[in-house]
Design an enzyme around this catalytic site. Structure first.
Site, PDB file in Angstrom:
ATOM      1  N   GLY A  28     -24.833  14.320  56.599  1.00  0.00           N
ATOM      2  CA  GLY A  28     -22.881  14.550  57.330  1.00  0.00           C
ATOM      3  C   GLY A  28     -23.480  15.787  58.386  1.00  0.00           C
ATOM      4  O   GLY A  28     -24.529  15.907  58.564  1.00  0.00           O
ATOM      5  N   HIS A  29     -22.394  16.039  59.481  1.00  0.00           N
ATOM      6  CA  HIS A  29     -22.611  16.723  60.533  1.00  0.00           C
ATOM      7  C   HIS A  29     -23.131  18.418  59.666  1.00  0.00           C
ATOM      8  O   HIS A  29     -22.598  18.975  58.369  1.00  0.00           O
ATOM      9  CB  HIS A  29     -21.277  16.958  60.828  1.00  0.00           C
ATOM     10  CG  HIS A  29     -20.248  17.606  60.107  1.00  0.00           C
ATOM     11  ND1 HIS A  29     -18.311  18.329  60.610  1.00  0.00           N
ATOM     12  CD2 HIS A  29     -19.852  17.421  58.424  1.00  0.00           C
ATOM     13  CE1 HIS A  29     -17.986  18.286  59.213  1.00  0.00           C
ATOM     14  NE2 HIS A  29     -18.057  18.204  58.308  1.00  0.00           N
TER      15      HIS A  29
END
Lengths: 341, 341, 341
Positions: A230-231
């Site tokens: 994920g970011h």
């Protein structure tokens, strides 16, 4: 290769038991190896095959003790780490490379069917495979290889000597939405992804760009296939992660961790250095002490997890011994939902 | 951007505490922000950083109460929802966009390396990225963006203002086979996929076409990366789903649901509106009452699930206190199977 | 199609109840079917719809007993297996094909945007979709179809009449690393992937090449989307696997198995023929007896698993009835981590 067992032993600083003059021309797994081939024994589960193999030589560890005679036509080549030794020999003598090999018809440096934006900075000895995409402002370090169909989105930075397997996607937007008017507003994802030197990213693995700043893979990180990063995640140096694991936004994974397949790590979680996480575990609270082995969902120290599993089985056995009737539900549970409309 | 704190406060209808004349030129996360930057505090886990930040301003909620003094060089900008406010400002003033941004070298409308079938109907202001594929009979609404390598298979319909991240695959055949002669016969997949307006589909996510009729995403549905949506599934408006979740064929997911990562939803299952499903849960029976939070495999109301987990731990502790010996098996469980042959 | 119910009954060797002269022009699911359409009832969960359908005919099983009257405008067409019969009719009369259909604008044999290495051997009647990649030395059997963006890496072998859905990746490097100097050395992946006849590989599914030798799919294997098949895995004939399942390196899965979604199978594990594995199970020990149904993590026989689950619920209920206070933790568990920074 055309090497005698003795020649390989000298190269590996190993020790031969049996006929060192046998010639080895190729490699094989211990189940399939035939005369003229070199194989290895690293996993005890495969020991039985050493007593019946037709291989001309088997790499074994210095500590290996045969429980019965090995074939006379098979030399043993003793080394400290047979698996590593096999890897070294395969890298040196392997006549045909794998998916990331430079040889062969399709080994142009930047394949003509790939798209590389003119603003991208591509280092020396980089190989970009067929139908790969390198978007604007990307930086790719020397010696890095991108497989077929890899996508590197805008402004992401890839280190030196990395390998990105086919279909890896680096730099898609992170998953960020703010509730608004009964729905959601997209949070712009303005950051990028920065991947250190000597990383490997598996086929179909996705690494999202940061909302702000960077999603970071340290040096020597190895990601298997179909992993989701994920970011704003950070993964420390030399951490290895098996397939289909997911790491939610802003998690920080330490260095030298070993993470099994299908693990989930929650958002904002910290995982200490040298943590080992068993396959399918769910990490929903930070692991702050380094060097632990954890398992379960939620993941807890593995011995504790196993004691709980045993306690539950004991409970079931006890209830069963009391002749309590427990009606099992949906006995023929449709495992697969394959055939219904 | 070059905006003062006071100007942003006016634009956001917020309230300044501290020096409103400080100039803000860019955005950053609260851990990295320096002078001249705006950041935000939405997640209490990050509160500590507000007391040491060098940021020139921090968006905080109206309710935020500092537990100790914040830096004098940092203005607080109070708003109703700091995360949403940050999103709005980033969308308005973000100087460099993310993967879906229109600016930059590769921002042609239909990238020349993409393949768009001549029978496809493509709306206005659509952007189709490098090496994307739009097959025959596809309809794409105005303002939609397809990232690099996206595939939209035959006759699928994509609404307006959608974003499909790199490598998303819409309209592959559903998984349908009928047993026949000791093997399986393929059930033709004659339907399509219909995606509503303002949806986002993550990188590598796959949405299968219907056997008959349509697989449907409502309006404003947000799907993260590597999600599987089976044939004939329906997902209601404004439902958001985190990465690596799978929804088997013909399931019907309601509106405004929030579904965590690595969740599995069985075939033909119904999930009521506004259901929240914790990460890694397995939904094997329909959830008919709306607004529940469920967890576990099988997924049950979250408090019940947590009570069961606690009961099991209690049991283990009790057995342990009786000095019952429970031999743990496979103590050093090979978490990852990384290094064996 | 334009066929009467009676004509179809003759073709299927079925039996008509009702008006055999009704004309059928297309197919639909039982929830949506209208006059002029043929539908089917295979899953009892959909029985209610047969009493209100407007369809002109419904395929039902020989054993189906209506619990109340069905509409007079709807003929019943009785066959042995309505799902299989529907599949046959859809294959024969379906006017518009799915993602793998040959008709339509983009149905050239090798799409001009695909890259096929000149050393690849491509059989007769093979269809290669837009932006697919076929690397050096690949062999593809007659009648096989590759969807958009499929990647077949070097020297892999695909049998006859296979279908590879969009974005499938065959032959990326296996995940093999040997510890060295505090990091890892890559183990070259010198083998390939061999896929038997009549297999289907789902969208985004990854099948890694072997370290040495071959990763093997037998005949008629059906893999759904986003599945991971590790290096040196063997999957027996006619085994079907649902989406997002992962099989770690060197595992051997038998023939005629049915494996649910999101299952994990550990490295080097053996799974006997005709095993059924429930969704989300984790198989960490070999299953040696054929024909079992297993569930759980670790996977055990399904009835045993269900008895354990019931025992645990009983335990919780008992503790609850003793008015023991069990404080639930993190009650509003953030299922999704969607909105935090």
């Amino acid at each position: 290769m055309e090497q005698t067992v003795a020649e390989l032993a000298q190269w590996l600083k190993g020790r031969v038991e049996g006929d060192g003059q046998l010639t080895l021309s190729s490699f094989a797994g211990i189940e399939e190896a035939v005369a003229g081939q070199l194989t290895f024994l690293a996993n005890p589960a495969y020991e039985e095959f050493i007593y019946t193999t037709s291989a001309s030589a088997v790499l074994v560890s210095d500590e290996f003790v045969a429980s019965r005679p090995t074939p006379k036509t098979t030399a043993l080549l003793r080394v400290g780490n047979p698996y590593e030794a096999m890897a070294l020999l395969m890298a040196k003598f392997g006549s045909e490379g794998g998916a990331d090999d430079d040889s062969g018809e399709s080994a142009s440096m930047v394949h003509p069917s790939a798209f590389v934006d003119e603003s991208a900075q591509v280092g020396k000895n980089v190989r970009i495979g067929p139908l790969a995409v390198v978007e604007a402002g990307v930086v790719i370090g020397d010696g890095t290889k991108l497989g077929s169909g890899v996508v590197i989105a805008k402004r992401c930075v890839i280190g030196k000597d990395c390998i990105l397997q086919a279909g890896a996607i680096v730099g898609a937007d992170g998953f960020g939405f703010a509730p608004a008017d009964g729905g959601y507003t997209k949070v712009p994802q303005l950051g990028n992804v920065v991947i250190g030197d000597r990383c490997e990213v598996g086929a179909g693995t996705t690494i999202d760009r940061a909302t702000l700043g960077s999603t970071v893979l340290g040096e020597g990180v190895k990601l298997d296939n179909l992993i989701q990063v994920g970011h704003n995640v950070t993964i420390g140096d030399h951490t290895v992660i098996a397939a289909q694991t997911g790491i939610a936004g802003s998690a920080k994974v330490g260095t030298h961790c070993m993470i099994g397949g299908q693990v989930g790590i929650g958002g904002h979680i910290k995982v200490a250095d040298r943590t080992k996480i068993a396959a399918k575990s769910g990490v929903s609270a930070s692991i702050l002490e380094s060097g632990q082995i954890v398992q379960g969902n939620p993941a807890i120290p593995i011995r504790k997890h196993q004691r709980i599993q045993l306690a539950v089985r004991k409970l079931e056995a006890e209830l069963a011994s009391l002749h309590l009737r427990i009606d099992a539900v949906s006995p023929e549970a449709e495992a697969t939902n394959l055939t219904n409309n």
